[in-house]
Design a protein around this motif. Sequence first.
Motif, mmCIF file in Angstrom:
data_model
loop_
_atom_site.group_PDB
_atom_site.id
_atom_site.type_symbol
_atom_site.label_atom_id
_atom_site.label_comp_id
_atom_site.label_asym_id
_atom_site.label_seq_id
_atom_site.Cartn_x
_atom_site.Cartn_y
_atom_site.Cartn_z
ATOM 1 N N ARG A 116 7.172 5.650 -14.582
ATOM 2 C CA ARG A 116 7.980 6.872 -14.618
ATOM 3 C C ARG A 116 7.164 8.048 -15.141
ATOM 4 N N ASP A 117 6.425 7.820 -16.226
ATOM 5 C CA ASP A 117 5.638 8.902 -16.815
ATOM 6 C C ASP A 117 4.531 9.372 -15.871
ATOM 7 N N ALA A 118 4.021 8.441 -15.045
ATOM 8 C CA ALA A 118 2.957 8.798 -14.105
ATOM 9 C C ALA A 118 3.508 9.450 -12.840
ATOM 10 N N GLY A 119 4.825 9.451 -12.686
ATOM 11 C CA GLY A 119 5.442 10.081 -11.528
ATOM 12 C C GLY A 119 5.200 9.343 -10.227
ATOM 13 N N LEU A 120 5.153 8.009 -10.274
ATOM 14 C CA LEU A 120 4.949 7.225 -9.052
ATOM 15 C C LEU A 120 6.266 7.165 -8.271
ATOM 16 N N PRO A 121 6.322 7.772 -7.096
ATOM 17 C CA PRO A 121 7.607 7.887 -6.385
ATOM 18 C C PRO A 121 8.148 6.575 -5.831
ATOM 19 N N TRP A 122 7.274 5.594 -5.573
ATOM 20 C CA TRP A 122 7.727 4.352 -4.946
ATOM 21 C C TRP A 122 7.847 3.197 -5.936
ATOM 22 N N ALA A 123 7.590 3.457 -7.188
ATOM 23 C CA ALA A 123 7.630 2.386 -8.190
ATOM 24 C C ALA A 123 9.067 1.932 -8.449
ATOM 25 N N PRO A 124 9.252 0.675 -8.842
ATOM 26 C CA PRO A 124 10.597 0.192 -9.184
ATOM 27 C C PRO A 124 11.203 1.003 -10.322
ATOM 28 N N ARG A 149 0.855 -1.184 0.000
ATOM 29 C CA ARG A 149 0.000 0.000 0.000
ATOM 30 C C ARG A 149 0.893 1.236 0.000
ATOM 31 N N THR A 150 0.899 1.919 -1.118
ATOM 32 C CA THR A 150 1.794 3.072 -1.255
ATOM 33 C C THR A 150 1.054 4.397 -1.293
ATOM 34 N N ALA A 154 -3.570 0.026 -11.011
ATOM 35 C CA ALA A 154 -4.424 -1.016 -11.595
ATOM 36 C C ALA A 154 -3.957 -1.347 -13.011
ATOM 37 N N ARG A 155 -3.573 -0.315 -13.744
ATOM 38 C CA ARG A 155 -3.073 -0.544 -15.107
ATOM 39 C C ARG A 155 -1.766 -1.344 -15.074
ATOM 40 N N LEU A 156 -0.924 -1.042 -14.110
ATOM 41 C CA LEU A 156 0.330 -1.781 -13.974
ATOM 42 C C LEU A 156 0.069 -3.243 -13.616
ATOM 43 N N ARG A 157 -0.943 -3.490 -12.779
ATOM 44 C CA ARG A 157 -1.291 -4.880 -12.443
ATOM 45 C C ARG A 157 -1.725 -5.641 -13.692
ATOM 46 N N ASP A 158 -2.519 -4.992 -14.526
ATOM 47 C CA ASP A 158 -2.965 -5.643 -15.759
ATOM 48 C C ASP A 158 -1.782 -5.948 -16.676
ATOM 49 N N THR A 159 -0.857 -4.996 -16.765
ATOM 50 C CA THR A 159 0.318 -5.211 -17.622
ATOM 51 C C THR A 159 1.182 -6.335 -17.076
ATOM 52 N N LEU A 160 1.334 -6.382 -15.755
ATOM 53 C CA LEU A 160 2.122 -7.453 -15.146
ATOM 54 C C LEU A 160 1.487 -8.810 -15.421
ATOM 55 N N LEU A 161 0.171 -8.888 -15.312
ATOM 56 C CA LEU A 161 -0.518 -10.143 -15.599
ATOM 57 C C LEU A 161 -0.301 -10.554 -17.055
ATOM 58 N N SER A 162 -0.357 -9.593 -17.959
ATOM 59 C CA SER A 162 -0.126 -9.892 -19.374
ATOM 60 C C SER A 162 1.307 -10.373 -19.601
#
Length: 212
Positions: A107-115, A65-66, A74-82
């Motif tokens: 990166r484009d979404a500016g998520l600070p805690w993303a890998p 939980r970030t 949610a979009r990243l989860r879908d991409t990971l599943l794919s």
Amino acid sequence: MGALPQATSGKSQAFGPPPVLFCPPPSMPGRLLRRGGGVPDVYGIMLDAELSRAFDVWSGYLNARTGEDPQVRARLRDTLLSARTAAAEGESARARALVAEMYDDARDAGLPWAPVSSGPRAADREARDYAKDELRQVLSVALREDLDSVAIYLRVTRRRLGAASGLDAATREDILYVSARAGMALDLGHLPAARRELERLEGIARRCGVER
């Protein structure tokens, strides 16, 4: 782990034709594939290790939980599943492309805690760490010891060349070129090619008056 670098200086061409290394297609699936003659597909194992590590890193991040944008996550989860599905179906190239898309999206979404995507050297080191247990299963003890021995001599020779003074730009370029080829040969578990590149590097050292 990409294609072998091409020589650009005149000195590099003086070494003669390069050894032929096995370069499987990027879509090669599965860790247990083997090359002709029953030789373990070390390259395939390393590629699978890169994907396995990426899947674990992204799963850990997305399970935490970030407080970041829920739609992007949610979009990243879908991409990971794919990506996982593509890998399971043997579409390794598509799986890697989807993983790269995840890094770009975060990166484009500016998520600070993303890998964050690792650089080439760090990525190779991390993949080796992930693959080490499986490599122990498919490579004989004798072969692993021989590869380790070549790797040690390569590091020592390159370190001494790096500390040498008076080397011209072309010679330093040759050192980088041969070292890169040697590293690729080691990654492929190709002992004859690794030894050949070590001999080439030692030849440069002798010409430069650098003892091993």
